[in-house]
Design a protein around this motif. Sequence first.
Motif, PDB file in Angstrom:
ATOM      1  N   PHE A   1      59.478 -42.276  26.501  1.00 33.96           N
ATOM      2  CA  PHE A   1      58.618 -43.280  24.970  1.00 33.96           C
ATOM      3  C   PHE A   1      57.952 -43.291  25.909  1.00 33.96           C
TER       4      PHE A   1
ATOM      5  N   TYR B   1      57.730 -38.205  22.392  1.00 37.30           N
ATOM      6  CA  TYR B   1      58.098 -39.086  21.424  1.00 37.30           C
ATOM      7  C   TYR B   1      59.236 -38.619  20.647  1.00 37.30           C
TER       8      TYR B   1
ATOM      9  N   ALA C   1      51.724 -36.331  23.768  1.00 41.55           N
ATOM     10  CA  ALA C   1      52.674 -37.513  23.442  1.00 41.55           C
ATOM     11  C   ALA C   1      53.152 -37.283  21.568  1.00 41.55           C
ATOM     12  N   ALA C   2      53.284 -36.262  20.835  1.00 42.86           N
ATOM     13  CA  ALA C   2      53.777 -36.679  19.936  1.00 42.86           C
ATOM     14  C   ALA C   2      55.285 -35.488  20.526  1.00 42.86           C
TER      15      ALA C   2
ATOM     16  N   ALA D   1      49.521 -41.519  25.146  1.00 42.15           N
ATOM     17  CA  ALA D   1      49.234 -40.551  23.493  1.00 42.15           C
ATOM     18  C   ALA D   1      47.455 -40.846  23.316  1.00 42.15           C
TER      19      ALA D   1
ATOM     20  N   ALA E   1      55.243 -41.222  26.669  1.00 40.67           N
ATOM     21  CA  ALA E   1      54.258 -40.368  25.875  1.00 40.67           C
ATOM     22  C   ALA E   1      53.596 -42.310  24.887  1.00 40.67           C
ATOM     23  N   LYS E   2      53.805 -42.927  24.923  1.00 41.84           N
ATOM     24  CA  LYS E   2      52.879 -43.830  24.693  1.00 41.84           C
ATOM     25  C   LYS E   2      51.514 -44.303  25.509  1.00 41.84           C
TER      26      LYS E   2
END
Length: 139
Positions: free
Chosen positions: A107, A125, A121-122, A114, A110-111
């Motif tokens: 996570f 997530y 990133a999606a 983004a 991904a953050k």
Amino acid sequence: DVGGRGDEAGHEALTALGAYDEAFALAGDLAEAYPLRGLALAWAETDPKAALNVVDELKQPADKVAALWSIAQHDPAAADGLYDRMLELARAAQQPGNPLAASSAIFELAKALAPLDPERAASLYAEALEAAQLISSRY
């Protein structure tokens, strides 16, 4: 110099002075590997390829991911390969008492990705959510 702290302090001083080669040369003398994170982060700004050598000396996956992230920011040509390596480290994250360690690491990656790569990133997530959902609850 209790417990090798003098070596760590000297290492941190060399890093602060920008004497990165000298600091890296002392890596084997350190009782603890934590000062190497600071070296990798600082060196990434001026010589990302040299900083990459420090990553292999780091012990904690979180330190490795932080160093790789900094290197990727300063060496865009190597970024894709570094993102893949960071994802491998995130997927393998283990922390006693924290069954969500891998999901949390994915996570966080991904953050960070983004703003640079929303599509990737999606996907991360979604992977973090799936990893979290696979954890069984004993309550």
